[in-house]
Design an enzyme around this catalytic site. Structure first.
Site, PDB file in Angstrom:
ATOM      1  N   SER A 167      -7.212   0.116   3.270  1.00  0.00           N
ATOM      2  CA  SER A 167      -6.821   1.378   4.053  1.00  0.00           C
ATOM      3  C   SER A 167      -8.207   1.730   4.800  1.00  0.00           C
ATOM      4  CB  SER A 167      -6.272   2.533   3.115  1.00  0.00           C
ATOM      5  OG  SER A 167      -5.745   3.428   3.888  1.00  0.00           O
ATOM      6  N   HIS A 212       2.097   0.690   1.669  1.00  0.00           N
ATOM      7  CA  HIS A 212       0.574   1.011   1.891  1.00  0.00           C
ATOM      8  C   HIS A 212       0.170   1.190   0.389  1.00  0.00           C
ATOM      9  CE1 HIS A 212      -2.504   1.998   4.326  1.00  0.00           C
ATOM     10  NE2 HIS A 212      -2.927   3.106   3.424  1.00  0.00           N
ATOM     11  N   ASP A 268       4.612  -0.765   5.470  1.00  0.00           N
ATOM     12  CA  ASP A 268       3.426   0.376   5.699  1.00  0.00           C
ATOM     13  C   ASP A 268       3.511   0.690   7.240  1.00  0.00           C
ATOM     14  OD1 ASP A 268       1.067   1.450   5.793  1.00  0.00           O
ATOM     15  OD2 ASP A 268      -0.093  -0.437   5.336  1.00  0.00           O
TER      16      ASP A 268
END
Length: 307
Positions: A142, A267, A237
């Site tokens: 991320s 995610h 995601d």
């Protein structure tokens, strides 16, 4: 939320992620690796590191520097123990997870500087760290994937040379076009990364005095001569297209880049392996990729085990 509320929520979440109960979600560390804490002194600050080493350590191991996710406002290195300890034991390698500084106290580009300066300091002391300075990779998830990508871009110019980069569902665009991707609209209701959190992270971590293009790797003009990249994305995601587009840009500029999108994955899925089965095949792919680039002279494939 006020700054104080953001900090309080982060401390609460990080306490859970680091707890025994939190392992129900984040997964158990590999028993063949040991986890230690270390401090590193950098100009004007001191950072904590979470260091993973195989229990049967060699004298000179590859180095993987790892960066957790959390949108630059949350997250802790402990949330990646399941992946990091496994790579340490099975690659094997020294995996150093960096507790970089977070917003709202420390805004961009300070987390990026923490990442690069930590990498450079460790590589400058290979004997003390027991690492091979010629076998180094960066990895992140991320927002941490964005750090890893930007560290690789900085290392291209200033060193040290890198053998590989692994970007797990990275956020690569922090400009005003951050939400202008098809996957954002398709997965806007996914609770693992609601748009409200994405927008809050940008508001809190990108100061008005900073050109966001300077911290958005997908916006860089030249992505040539970078280390081979593995980009792992998740089909559910919202920022899946951040990773996809970055791979396209890398390939356009001649950098070796592989993209894998895992179906039925969300995610953060590599830091929630007990909830998302796709975490295990993704971990196997990451291990094989890093083993092949950090230990190319070793015979056979890395030993993979469940756990």
């Amino acid at each position: 939320m006020t700054d104080d509320q953001v900090i309080a929520a982060r401390e609460k979440d990080n306490h859970v992620a680091s707890s025994v109960a939190g392992r129900i979600v984040t997964g158990l560390p590999d028993r063949r690796a040991r986890i230690e804490h270390a401090m590193i002194d950098l100009p004007g600050r001191r950072l904590m590191l979470r260091v993973h080493r195989p229990k049967k350590a060699e004298r000179k191991l590859p180095l993987i520097v790892s960066f957790h996710g959390g949108g630059f406002i949350a997250g802790t290195a402990a949330q990646n123990d399941w992946l990091n300890s496994h790579l340490a034991a099975r690659c094997p390698a020294v995996v150093v997870a960096v507790e970089y500084r977070l917003a709202p106290e420390y805004v961009l580009p300070q987390p990026i500087e923490d990442g690069y300066d930590t990498l450079a300091r460790i590589v400058d002391d290979p004997i003390g760290w027991g690492i091979d300075p010629a076998a180094v990779a960066v990895m992140g998830e991320s927002a941490g994937g964005m750090i890893a990508a930007l560290v690789a871009l900085r290392a291209r110019k200033d060193g040290p040379p890198l053998r590989a980069q692994v970007l797990n569902y990275p956020t690569t665009d922090w400009t005003e076009t951050m939400v202008d991707y098809p996957s954002i609209a398709e997965n806007a209701d996914n609770p693992t990364l609601p748009l409200s959190r994405l927008r809050a992270a940008r508001k809190l971590s990108v100061p008005s005095t900073l050109d966001p293009r300077t911290v958005s790797p997908v916006k860089f003009e030249n992505l040539a001569d970078l280390p081979p990249a593995l980009v792992v994305t998740a089909a559910l995601d919202p920022v899946a297209d951040h990773g996809r587009r970055y791979v396209e840009r890398l390939r356009e500029d001649g950098t070796d880049a592989r993209l894998t999108c895992y179906p039925n994955a969300t995610h953060t899925f590599l830091s929630t392996p007990r909830l998302v089965p796709a975490a295990r095949p993704a971990r196997r792919e990451i291990l094989a990729f890093l083993h092949g680039r950090l230990r190319p002279s070793s015979s056979g494939r890395p030993r993979e085990a469940e756990g």
